[in-house]
Scaffold this motif. Structure first.
Motif, PDB file in Angstrom:
ATOM      1  N   CYS A  50       0.836  -1.207   0.000  1.00 29.05           N
ATOM      2  CA  CYS A  50       0.000   0.000   0.000  1.00 29.05           C
ATOM      3  C   CYS A  50       0.871   1.257   0.000  1.00 29.05           C
ATOM      4  O   CYS A  50       1.810   1.371   0.781  1.00 29.05           O
ATOM      5  N   VAL A  51       0.544   2.203  -0.897  1.00 28.38           N
ATOM      6  CA  VAL A  51       1.317   3.443  -0.993  1.00 28.38           C
ATOM      7  C   VAL A  51       0.513   4.656  -0.509  1.00 28.38           C
ATOM      8  O   VAL A  51       0.956   5.789  -0.652  1.00 28.38           O
ATOM      9  N   GLY A  52      -0.670   4.404   0.031  1.00 31.40           N
ATOM     10  CA  GLY A  52      -1.469   5.505   0.571  1.00 31.40           C
ATOM     11  C   GLY A  52      -2.051   6.425  -0.479  1.00 31.40           C
ATOM     12  O   GLY A  52      -2.224   7.625  -0.235  1.00 31.40           O
ATOM     13  N   CYS A  53      -2.409   5.878  -1.635  1.00 32.09           N
ATOM     14  CA  CYS A  53      -2.925   6.731  -2.721  1.00 32.09           C
ATOM     15  C   CYS A  53      -4.380   7.159  -2.494  1.00 32.09           C
ATOM     16  O   CYS A  53      -4.863   8.070  -3.131  1.00 32.09           O
ATOM     17  N   ARG A  54      -5.088   6.486  -1.640  1.00 27.99           N
ATOM     18  CA  ARG A  54      -6.483   6.773  -1.272  1.00 27.99           C
ATOM     19  C   ARG A  54      -7.482   6.483  -2.400  1.00 27.99           C
ATOM     20  O   ARG A  54      -8.635   6.907  -2.330  1.00 27.99           O
ATOM     21  N   SER A  55      -7.044   5.766  -3.432  1.00 27.51           N
ATOM     22  CA  SER A  55      -7.986   5.401  -4.509  1.00 27.51           C
ATOM     23  C   SER A  55      -9.123   4.556  -3.950  1.00 27.51           C
ATOM     24  O   SER A  55     -10.269   4.653  -4.401  1.00 27.51           O
ATOM     25  N   CYS A  56      -8.804   3.713  -2.976  1.00 30.46           N
ATOM     26  CA  CYS A  56      -9.834   2.846  -2.384  1.00 30.46           C
ATOM     27  C   CYS A  56     -10.891   3.673  -1.661  1.00 30.46           C
ATOM     28  O   CYS A  56     -12.083   3.361  -1.724  1.00 30.46           O
ATOM     29  N   GLU A  57     -10.458   4.733  -0.996  1.00 31.06           N
ATOM     30  CA  GLU A  57     -11.416   5.609  -0.309  1.00 31.06           C
ATOM     31  C   GLU A  57     -12.358   6.254  -1.323  1.00 31.06           C
ATOM     32  O   GLU A  57     -13.573   6.317  -1.111  1.00 31.06           O
ATOM     33  N   ALA A  58     -11.776   6.736  -2.411  1.00 30.67           N
ATOM     34  CA  ALA A  58     -12.578   7.406  -3.447  1.00 30.67           C
ATOM     35  C   ALA A  58     -13.569   6.430  -4.077  1.00 30.67           C
ATOM     36  O   ALA A  58     -14.739   6.762  -4.299  1.00 30.67           O
ATOM     37  N   ALA A  59     -13.102   5.208  -4.341  1.00 36.18           N
ATOM     38  CA  ALA A  59     -13.966   4.210  -4.985  1.00 36.18           C
ATOM     39  C   ALA A  59     -15.127   3.835  -4.074  1.00 36.18           C
ATOM     40  O   ALA A  59     -16.269   3.679  -4.524  1.00 36.18           O
ATOM     41  N   CYS A  60     -14.852   3.703  -2.788  1.00 31.10           N
ATOM     42  CA  CYS A  60     -15.903   3.362  -1.824  1.00 31.10           C
ATOM     43  C   CYS A  60     -16.930   4.486  -1.745  1.00 31.10           C
ATOM     44  O   CYS A  60     -18.139   4.244  -1.751  1.00 31.10           O
ATOM     45  N   ASN A  61     -16.436   5.707  -1.697  1.00 31.70           N
ATOM     46  CA  ASN A  61     -17.324   6.868  -1.619  1.00 31.70           C
ATOM     47  C   ASN A  61     -18.305   6.876  -2.786  1.00 31.70           C
ATOM     48  O   ASN A  61     -19.505   7.110  -2.617  1.00 31.70           O
ATOM     49  N   LYS A  62     -17.790   6.573  -3.972  1.00 35.86           N
ATOM     50  CA  LYS A  62     -18.625   6.582  -5.180  1.00 35.86           C
ATOM     51  C   LYS A  62     -19.598   5.399  -5.174  1.00 35.86           C
ATOM     52  O   LYS A  62     -20.790   5.560  -5.409  1.00 35.86           O
ATOM     53  N   GLU A  63     -19.069   4.219  -4.878  1.00 37.69           N
ATOM     54  CA  GLU A  63     -19.888   3.000  -4.917  1.00 37.69           C
ATOM     55  C   GLU A  63     -21.044   3.063  -3.917  1.00 37.69           C
ATOM     56  O   GLU A  63     -22.163   2.662  -4.213  1.00 37.69           O
ATOM     57  N   ILE A  82      -5.366  14.612  13.395  1.00 39.62           N
ATOM     58  CA  ILE A  82      -5.529  13.901  14.670  1.00 39.62           C
ATOM     59  C   ILE A  82      -6.804  14.451  15.312  1.00 39.62           C
ATOM     60  O   ILE A  82      -6.968  15.662  15.449  1.00 39.62           O
ATOM     61  N   HIS A  83      -7.737  13.567  15.642  1.00 40.66           N
ATOM     62  CA  HIS A  83      -8.975  13.982  16.300  1.00 40.66           C
ATOM     63  C   HIS A  83      -9.068  13.278  17.646  1.00 40.66           C
ATOM     64  O   HIS A  83      -9.006  12.045  17.701  1.00 40.66           O
ATOM     65  N   HIS A  84      -9.218  14.066  18.691  1.00 35.34           N
ATOM     66  CA  HIS A  84      -9.274  13.514  20.052  1.00 35.34           C
ATOM     67  C   HIS A  84      -8.102  12.566  20.301  1.00 35.34           C
ATOM     68  O   HIS A  84      -8.266  11.470  20.845  1.00 35.34           O
ATOM     69  N   GLY A  85      -6.931  12.974  19.831  1.00 37.09           N
ATOM     70  CA  GLY A  85      -5.718  12.191  20.075  1.00 37.09           C
ATOM     71  C   GLY A  85      -5.588  10.951  19.207  1.00 37.09           C
ATOM     72  O   GLY A  85      -4.696  10.130  19.415  1.00 37.09           O
ATOM     73  N   GLN A  86      -6.504  10.799  18.230  1.00 37.52           N
ATOM     74  CA  GLN A  86      -6.455   9.586  17.396  1.00 37.52           C
ATOM     75  C   GLN A  86      -6.368   9.931  15.925  1.00 37.52           C
ATOM     76  O   GLN A  86      -6.830  10.992  15.496  1.00 37.52           O
ATOM     77  N   LYS A  87      -5.810   9.002  15.164  1.00 36.85           N
ATOM     78  CA  LYS A  87      -5.801   9.160  13.712  1.00 36.85           C
ATOM     79  C   LYS A  87      -7.226   9.018  13.186  1.00 36.85           C
ATOM     80  O   LYS A  87      -8.128   8.654  13.932  1.00 36.85           O
ATOM     81  N   ARG A  88      -7.405   9.278  11.908  1.00 32.24           N
ATOM     82  CA  ARG A  88      -8.749   9.232  11.320  1.00 32.24           C
ATOM     83  C   ARG A  88      -9.407   7.871  11.531  1.00 32.24           C
ATOM     84  O   ARG A  88      -8.738   6.843  11.561  1.00 32.24           O
ATOM     85  N   ARG A  89     -10.724   7.915  11.655  1.00 29.39           N
ATOM     86  CA  ARG A  89     -11.497   6.678  11.786  1.00 29.39           C
ATOM     87  C   ARG A  89     -12.644   6.695  10.787  1.00 29.39           C
ATOM     88  O   ARG A  89     -13.011   7.744  10.268  1.00 29.39           O
ATOM     89  N   THR A  90     -13.208   5.520  10.541  1.00 32.73           N
ATOM     90  CA  THR A  90     -14.382   5.466   9.668  1.00 32.73           C
ATOM     91  C   THR A  90     -15.528   6.180  10.380  1.00 32.73           C
ATOM     92  O   THR A  90     -15.574   6.211  11.615  1.00 32.73           O
ATOM     93  N   ASP A  91     -16.422   6.772   9.609  1.00 32.70           N
ATOM     94  CA  ASP A  91     -17.590   7.402  10.223  1.00 32.70           C
ATOM     95  C   ASP A  91     -18.766   7.354   9.255  1.00 32.70           C
ATOM     96  O   ASP A  91     -18.718   6.641   8.250  1.00 32.70           O
ATOM     97  N   GLU A  92     -19.809   8.110   9.555  1.00 31.63           N
ATOM     98  CA  GLU A  92     -21.034   7.988   8.755  1.00 31.63           C
ATOM     99  C   GLU A  92     -20.857   8.455   7.313  1.00 31.63           C
ATOM    100  O   GLU A  92     -21.676   8.153   6.455  1.00 31.63           O
ATOM    101  N   THR A  93     -19.780   9.173   7.038  1.00 29.19           N
ATOM    102  CA  THR A  93     -19.565   9.654   5.669  1.00 29.19           C
ATOM    103  C   THR A  93     -18.471   8.878   4.940  1.00 29.19           C
ATOM    104  O   THR A  93     -18.223   9.116   3.763  1.00 29.19           O
ATOM    105  N   ARG A  94     -17.789   7.981   5.637  1.00 28.95           N
ATOM    106  CA  ARG A  94     -16.695   7.224   4.996  1.00 28.95           C
ATOM    107  C   ARG A  94     -16.608   5.835   5.616  1.00 28.95           C
ATOM    108  O   ARG A  94     -16.344   5.689   6.803  1.00 28.95           O
ATOM    109  N   TYR A  95     -16.842   4.836   4.778  1.00 25.49           N
ATOM    110  CA  TYR A  95     -16.836   3.448   5.257  1.00 25.49           C
ATOM    111  C   TYR A  95     -15.425   2.876   5.313  1.00 25.49           C
ATOM    112  O   TYR A  95     -15.212   1.807   5.853  1.00 25.49           O
ATOM    113  N   THR A  96     -14.493   3.569   4.665  1.00 29.46           N
ATOM    114  CA  THR A  96     -13.101   3.113   4.740  1.00 29.46           C
ATOM    115  C   THR A  96     -12.185   4.331   4.744  1.00 29.46           C
ATOM    116  O   THR A  96     -12.505   5.352   4.126  1.00 29.46           O
ATOM    117  N   ILE A  97     -11.096   4.211   5.444  1.00 28.38           N
ATOM    118  CA  ILE A  97     -10.082   5.272   5.417  1.00 28.38           C
ATOM    119  C   ILE A  97      -8.699   4.614   5.422  1.00 28.38           C
ATOM    120  O   ILE A  97      -8.549   3.464   5.825  1.00 28.38           O
TER     121      ILE A  97
END
Ligand code: SF4
Ligand code: SF4
Ligand code: SF4
Length: 308
Positions: A50-63, A82-97
Protein backbone atom coordinates in the motif's frame (compact mmCIF):
# COMPACT_ATOMS: atom_id res chain seq x y z
CA UNK A 1 -27.14 -30.60 18.17
CA UNK A 2 -23.74 -30.28 16.58
CA UNK A 3 -21.36 -27.45 17.29
CA UNK A 4 -21.49 -26.43 13.61
CA UNK A 5 -25.27 -26.13 13.63
CA UNK A 6 -25.19 -24.18 16.87
CA UNK A 7 -22.73 -21.74 15.39
CA UNK A 8 -24.63 -21.44 12.13
CA UNK A 9 -27.83 -20.71 14.02
CA UNK A 10 -26.02 -18.11 16.04
CA UNK A 11 -25.19 -16.21 12.89
CA UNK A 12 -28.87 -15.84 12.13
CA UNK A 13 -30.18 -15.63 15.65
CA UNK A 14 -30.86 -13.05 18.27
CA UNK A 15 -28.76 -12.17 21.26
CA UNK A 16 -30.89 -14.36 23.49
CA UNK A 17 -30.85 -17.16 20.95
CA UNK A 18 -27.14 -16.84 20.51
CA UNK A 19 -26.45 -16.90 24.21
CA UNK A 20 -28.66 -19.93 24.70
CA UNK A 21 -27.06 -21.78 21.80
CA UNK A 22 -23.58 -21.06 23.04
CA UNK A 23 -24.31 -22.27 26.52
CA UNK A 24 -24.80 -25.71 24.98
CA UNK A 25 -21.29 -25.72 23.47
CA UNK A 26 -18.79 -28.01 25.13
CA UNK A 27 -16.18 -26.19 27.19
CA UNK A 28 -13.32 -27.49 25.05
CA UNK A 29 -14.94 -26.17 21.86
CA UNK A 30 -15.76 -22.66 23.04
CA UNK A 31 -12.44 -21.12 22.08
CA UNK A 32 -12.20 -22.93 18.73
CA UNK A 33 -12.21 -20.75 15.63
CA UNK A 34 -15.42 -21.06 13.67
CA UNK A 35 -14.53 -21.65 10.04
CA UNK A 36 -17.87 -20.18 9.00
CA UNK A 37 -19.33 -20.57 5.56
CA UNK A 38 -16.76 -22.58 3.57
CA UNK A 39 -17.13 -20.57 0.37
CA UNK A 40 -17.31 -17.15 2.01
CA UNK A 41 -15.17 -14.49 0.41
CA UNK A 42 -12.61 -12.24 2.04
CA UNK A 43 -9.86 -9.74 1.33
CA UNK A 44 -6.16 -9.97 2.11
CA UNK A 45 -4.70 -6.52 2.83
CA UNK A 46 -0.93 -6.40 2.29
CA UNK A 47 0.56 -3.34 3.98
CA UNK A 48 3.91 -3.85 2.24
CA UNK A 49 2.21 -2.91 -1.06
CA UNK A 50 0.00 0.00 0.00
CA UNK A 51 1.32 3.44 -0.99
CA UNK A 52 -1.47 5.51 0.57
CA UNK A 53 -2.93 6.73 -2.72
CA UNK A 54 -6.48 6.77 -1.27
CA UNK A 55 -7.99 5.40 -4.51
CA UNK A 56 -9.83 2.85 -2.38
CA UNK A 57 -11.42 5.61 -0.31
CA UNK A 58 -12.58 7.41 -3.45
CA UNK A 59 -13.97 4.21 -4.98
CA UNK A 60 -15.90 3.36 -1.82
CA UNK A 61 -17.32 6.87 -1.62
CA UNK A 62 -18.62 6.58 -5.18
CA UNK A 63 -19.89 3.00 -4.92
CA UNK A 64 -21.75 3.62 -1.67
CA UNK A 65 -23.04 7.04 -2.78
CA UNK A 66 -21.59 8.72 0.30
CA UNK A 67 -21.35 12.51 0.63
CA UNK A 68 -18.39 14.33 -0.91
CA UNK A 69 -15.55 14.65 1.62
CA UNK A 70 -14.42 18.01 3.03
CA UNK A 71 -11.00 17.53 1.44
CA UNK A 72 -10.60 15.83 -1.95
CA UNK A 73 -9.18 12.33 -2.14
CA UNK A 74 -5.92 13.63 -3.62
CA UNK A 75 -5.31 15.80 -0.55
CA UNK A 76 -2.77 13.87 1.49
CA UNK A 77 -2.74 16.34 4.37
CA UNK A 78 -5.49 14.15 5.86
CA UNK A 79 -2.74 11.79 7.00
CA UNK A 80 -1.65 14.44 9.51
CA UNK A 81 -5.11 14.83 11.02
CA UNK A 82 -5.53 13.90 14.67
CA UNK A 83 -8.97 13.98 16.30
CA UNK A 84 -9.27 13.51 20.05
CA UNK A 85 -5.72 12.19 20.08
CA UNK A 86 -6.46 9.59 17.40
CA UNK A 87 -5.80 9.16 13.71
CA UNK A 88 -8.75 9.23 11.32
CA UNK A 89 -11.50 6.68 11.79
CA UNK A 90 -14.38 5.47 9.67
CA UNK A 91 -17.59 7.40 10.22
CA UNK A 92 -21.03 7.99 8.75
CA UNK A 93 -19.56 9.65 5.67
CA UNK A 94 -16.69 7.22 5.00
CA UNK A 95 -16.84 3.45 5.26
CA UNK A 96 -13.10 3.11 4.74
CA UNK A 97 -10.08 5.27 5.42
CA UNK A 98 -6.33 4.93 4.98
CA UNK A 99 -3.94 6.14 7.67
CA UNK A 100 -0.19 6.74 7.53
CA UNK A 101 2.20 5.36 10.15
CA UNK A 102 5.69 6.82 10.49
CA UNK A 103 7.71 4.08 12.10
CA UNK A 104 11.11 4.84 13.65
CA UNK A 105 13.91 3.05 11.79
CA UNK A 106 11.87 2.57 8.61
CA UNK A 107 12.86 4.58 5.56
CA UNK A 108 9.28 4.88 4.30
CA UNK A 109 6.01 5.16 6.19
CA UNK A 110 3.42 2.38 6.09
CA UNK A 111 -0.22 2.93 5.21
CA UNK A 112 -3.19 0.93 6.44
CA UNK A 113 -6.68 0.74 5.00
CA UNK A 114 -9.37 0.38 7.66
CA UNK A 115 -12.95 -0.87 7.19
CA UNK A 116 -15.29 -3.43 8.75
CA UNK A 117 -13.38 -6.71 9.01
CA UNK A 118 -16.54 -8.78 8.45
CA UNK A 119 -15.93 -11.08 11.40
CA UNK A 120 -16.88 -14.74 11.17
CA UNK A 121 -18.74 -14.42 14.46
CA UNK A 122 -19.49 -10.71 14.58
CA UNK A 123 -19.84 -9.02 17.95
CA UNK A 124 -22.10 -6.40 16.36
CA UNK A 125 -24.52 -9.19 15.42
CA UNK A 126 -24.22 -10.94 18.77
CA UNK A 127 -24.98 -7.81 20.70
CA UNK A 128 -27.99 -6.72 18.62
CA UNK A 129 -31.25 -7.85 20.21
CA UNK A 130 -33.43 -6.90 17.22
CA UNK A 131 -31.38 -8.91 14.68
CA UNK A 132 -30.37 -5.91 12.60
CA UNK A 133 -27.18 -7.69 11.48
CA UNK A 134 -26.69 -10.77 9.29
CA UNK A 135 -23.53 -12.65 8.37
CA UNK A 136 -24.21 -13.76 4.82
CA UNK A 137 -22.86 -16.97 3.26
CA UNK A 138 -20.87 -14.74 0.88
CA UNK A 139 -18.95 -13.37 3.87
CA UNK A 140 -20.43 -9.89 4.31
CA UNK A 141 -21.83 -8.62 7.59
CA UNK A 142 -24.80 -6.55 6.50
CA UNK A 143 -27.21 -4.38 8.42
CA UNK A 144 -30.96 -3.75 8.22
CA UNK A 145 -31.84 -0.19 9.17
CA UNK A 146 -35.58 -0.93 9.14
CA UNK A 147 -35.39 -2.93 12.37
CA UNK A 148 -32.62 -0.96 14.12
CA UNK A 149 -33.84 0.91 17.21
CA UNK A 150 -30.68 2.99 17.57
CA UNK A 151 -29.49 1.56 20.89
CA UNK A 152 -25.87 1.61 19.64
CA UNK A 153 -24.92 -1.55 21.52
CA UNK A 154 -23.15 -2.79 18.38
CA UNK A 155 -20.88 0.26 18.46
CA UNK A 156 -19.70 -0.71 21.92
CA UNK A 157 -19.45 -4.43 21.13
CA UNK A 158 -17.30 -4.21 17.97
CA UNK A 159 -13.66 -4.89 18.89
CA UNK A 160 -12.52 -2.80 15.91
CA UNK A 161 -14.65 0.32 16.62
CA UNK A 162 -16.33 0.17 13.22
CA UNK A 163 -20.10 0.80 13.40
CA UNK A 164 -20.85 4.50 13.50
CA UNK A 165 -24.16 6.19 14.10
CA UNK A 166 -25.76 8.64 11.69
CA UNK A 167 -26.25 11.51 14.10
CA UNK A 168 -27.65 13.73 11.38
CA UNK A 169 -30.99 11.92 11.67
CA UNK A 170 -31.93 11.49 15.33
CA UNK A 171 -35.34 9.91 14.66
CA UNK A 172 -34.30 7.54 11.91
CA UNK A 173 -31.58 5.47 13.53
CA UNK A 174 -29.03 4.14 11.14
CA UNK A 175 -25.67 2.52 11.66
CA UNK A 176 -23.18 3.24 8.91
CA UNK A 177 -20.39 0.82 8.05
CA UNK A 178 -18.71 -1.01 5.19
CA UNK A 179 -21.05 -3.67 3.77
CA UNK A 180 -18.44 -5.45 1.61
CA UNK A 181 -20.30 -3.95 -1.39
CA UNK A 182 -22.82 -6.72 -0.75
CA UNK A 183 -25.80 -5.64 -2.90
CA UNK A 184 -23.91 -3.98 -5.69
CA UNK A 185 -21.01 -6.39 -6.13
CA UNK A 186 -20.51 -9.34 -3.78
CA UNK A 187 -23.81 -11.02 -4.67
CA UNK A 188 -22.82 -10.73 -8.34
CA UNK A 189 -19.46 -12.36 -7.76
CA UNK A 190 -17.63 -9.06 -8.28
CA UNK A 191 -14.79 -7.75 -6.11
CA UNK A 192 -15.56 -4.76 -3.89
CA UNK A 193 -15.06 -1.33 -5.45
CA UNK A 194 -12.11 -0.53 -3.17
CA UNK A 195 -10.31 -3.73 -4.16
CA UNK A 196 -10.88 -3.12 -7.86
CA UNK A 197 -9.54 0.42 -7.60
CA UNK A 198 -6.24 -0.41 -5.91
CA UNK A 199 -3.37 0.20 -8.36
CA UNK A 200 -0.87 -1.62 -6.13
CA UNK A 201 -2.69 -4.94 -5.74
CA UNK A 202 -2.48 -4.33 -2.02
CA UNK A 203 -5.98 -5.79 -1.70
CA UNK A 204 -6.61 -9.37 -2.82
CA UNK A 205 -10.19 -10.61 -3.10
CA UNK A 206 -10.91 -14.34 -2.91
CA UNK A 207 -12.28 -17.23 -0.90
CA UNK A 208 -11.22 -16.71 2.69
CA UNK A 209 -9.80 -20.20 2.96
CA UNK A 210 -7.63 -19.55 -0.12
CA UNK A 211 -6.54 -16.17 1.24
CA UNK A 212 -5.38 -17.73 4.50
CA UNK A 213 -3.19 -20.11 2.48
CA UNK A 214 -2.01 -17.31 0.16
CA UNK A 215 -1.13 -15.05 3.08
CA UNK A 216 0.93 -17.74 4.77
CA UNK A 217 2.63 -18.56 1.47
CA UNK A 218 3.56 -14.90 0.98
CA UNK A 219 5.13 -14.83 4.46
CA UNK A 220 7.00 -18.08 3.78
CA UNK A 221 8.30 -17.11 0.35
CA UNK A 222 9.45 -13.61 1.36
CA UNK A 223 11.57 -14.10 4.46
CA UNK A 224 12.21 -10.87 6.34
CA UNK A 225 9.42 -8.99 4.53
CA UNK A 226 6.52 -9.66 6.86
CA UNK A 227 5.81 -10.21 10.51
CA UNK A 228 5.15 -13.96 10.78
CA UNK A 229 1.45 -13.58 11.50
CA UNK A 230 -1.72 -13.26 9.48
CA UNK A 231 -3.86 -10.83 11.47
CA UNK A 232 -7.51 -11.85 11.35
CA UNK A 233 -6.98 -15.55 10.84
CA UNK A 234 -7.97 -16.10 14.46
CA UNK A 235 -8.50 -12.67 16.06
CA UNK A 236 -12.05 -12.21 17.38
CA UNK A 237 -12.75 -15.77 16.19
CA UNK A 238 -11.53 -14.96 12.67
CA UNK A 239 -12.31 -12.17 10.22
CA UNK A 240 -13.02 -12.11 6.49
CA UNK A 241 -10.62 -9.20 5.93
CA UNK A 242 -7.09 -10.06 7.04
CA UNK A 243 -3.79 -8.20 7.19
CA UNK A 244 -0.14 -8.87 6.36
CA UNK A 245 2.32 -6.33 7.73
CA UNK A 246 6.06 -5.69 7.38
CA UNK A 247 6.08 -4.05 10.84
CA UNK A 248 4.71 -5.20 14.19
CA UNK A 249 0.94 -4.81 14.03
CA UNK A 250 0.74 -2.42 16.97
CA UNK A 251 3.00 -0.01 15.02
CA UNK A 252 0.35 0.29 12.31
CA UNK A 253 -2.45 0.93 14.77
CA UNK A 254 -3.77 -2.63 14.90
CA UNK A 255 -5.04 -3.79 18.27
CA UNK A 256 -3.02 -6.88 19.16
CA UNK A 257 -4.96 -7.36 22.39
CA UNK A 258 -8.13 -8.47 20.57
CA UNK A 259 -8.75 -11.99 21.89
CA UNK A 260 -8.61 -15.04 19.64
CA UNK A 261 -11.98 -16.24 20.89
CA UNK A 262 -15.16 -14.92 19.29
CA UNK A 263 -16.47 -11.92 21.18
CA UNK A 264 -19.66 -13.99 21.55
CA UNK A 265 -17.98 -15.85 24.40
CA UNK A 266 -17.47 -12.58 26.27
CA UNK A 267 -21.04 -11.47 25.65
CA UNK A 268 -22.21 -14.82 27.01
CA UNK A 269 -20.10 -14.34 30.14
CA UNK A 270 -21.47 -10.83 30.52
CA UNK A 271 -25.03 -12.07 30.19
CA UNK A 272 -24.49 -14.75 32.79
CA UNK A 273 -23.43 -12.00 35.21
CA UNK A 274 -26.23 -9.61 34.28
CA UNK A 275 -29.15 -11.80 33.13
CA UNK A 276 -31.68 -8.98 33.55
CA UNK A 277 -30.14 -7.25 30.58
CA UNK A 278 -32.01 -9.72 28.38
CA UNK A 279 -35.35 -8.34 29.44
CA UNK A 280 -34.61 -4.76 30.43
CA UNK A 281 -32.34 -3.72 27.59
CA UNK A 282 -34.61 -4.57 24.66
CA UNK A 283 -37.66 -3.12 26.38
CA UNK A 284 -35.84 0.07 27.29
CA UNK A 285 -34.47 0.82 23.85
CA UNK A 286 -37.54 -0.35 21.98
CA UNK A 287 -39.53 2.03 24.21
CA UNK A 288 -37.21 4.94 23.46
CA UNK A 289 -37.39 4.17 19.78
CA UNK A 290 -41.20 4.04 19.74
CA UNK A 291 -41.36 7.29 21.66
CA UNK A 292 -38.92 8.99 19.32
CA UNK A 293 -40.58 7.78 16.12
CA UNK A 294 -44.05 8.70 17.49
CA UNK A 295 -42.84 12.22 18.26
CA UNK A 296 -41.30 12.39 14.82
CA UNK A 297 -44.54 11.27 13.15
CA UNK A 298 -46.61 13.72 15.19
CA UNK A 299 -44.30 16.58 14.21
CA UNK A 300 -44.55 15.55 10.57
CA UNK A 301 -48.36 15.29 10.83
CA UNK A 302 -48.56 18.78 12.37
CA UNK A 303 -46.35 20.14 9.62
CA UNK A 304 -48.54 18.54 6.94
CA UNK A 305 -51.70 19.89 8.59
CA UNK A 306 -50.15 23.36 8.59
CA UNK A 307 -49.40 23.05 4.90
CA UNK A 308 -53.01 22.11 3.96
S1 SF4 B 1 -15.54 -5.52 12.52
FE1 SF4 B 1 -17.10 -4.85 13.98
S2 SF4 B 1 -18.79 -4.12 12.68
FE2 SF4 B 1 -17.47 -5.41 11.40
S3 SF4 B 1 -18.35 -7.49 11.54
FE3 SF4 B 1 -16.73 -7.33 13.12
S4 SF4 B 1 -17.86 -6.73 14.96
FE4 SF4 B 1 -19.21 -6.28 13.22
S1 SF4 C 1 -15.96 -3.31 0.51
FE1 SF4 C 1 -17.29 -1.77 -0.48
S2 SF4 C 1 -18.28 -0.75 1.25
FE2 SF4 C 1 -16.49 -1.83 2.10
S3 SF4 C 1 -14.78 -0.37 2.06
FE3 SF4 C 1 -14.68 -1.51 0.13
S4 SF4 C 1 -15.86 -0.27 -1.33
FE4 SF4 C 1 -16.42 0.43 0.73
S1 SF4 D 1 -5.93 1.95 -3.25
FE1 SF4 D 1 -4.47 0.36 -2.60
S2 SF4 D 1 -2.47 1.37 -2.54
FE2 SF4 D 1 -4.01 2.99 -2.62
S3 SF4 D 1 -4.40 3.49 -0.45
FE3 SF4 D 1 -5.92 1.96 -1.01
S4 SF4 D 1 -5.02 -0.01 -0.44
FE4 SF4 D 1 -3.36 1.51 -0.48
Amino acid sequence: MSNAINRRRFLQGSLAGAAAATVSLGKNTEAATFEGYPDAMGVLVDLSRCVGCRSCEAACNKEQKLPAPEKPFNDFSVFDEIHHGQKRRTDETRYTIVNRYDIPGREHPLFRKIQCNHCLEPACLTSCFVNAYTKTPEGAVIYDSTVCVGCRTCMVACPFYIPTFRYSSAFKPRIMKCVFCYDTRLTKGLPPACVESCPQEALTFGRRTDLVAAGKQRIRENPGTYVDHLYGEHEAGGTSWMYLSPAPFEQVGIDTTVPKEPILNYVKDFLSIVPMVLTIWPALFAGFHLLATRKDKMAEQKKNEGEV
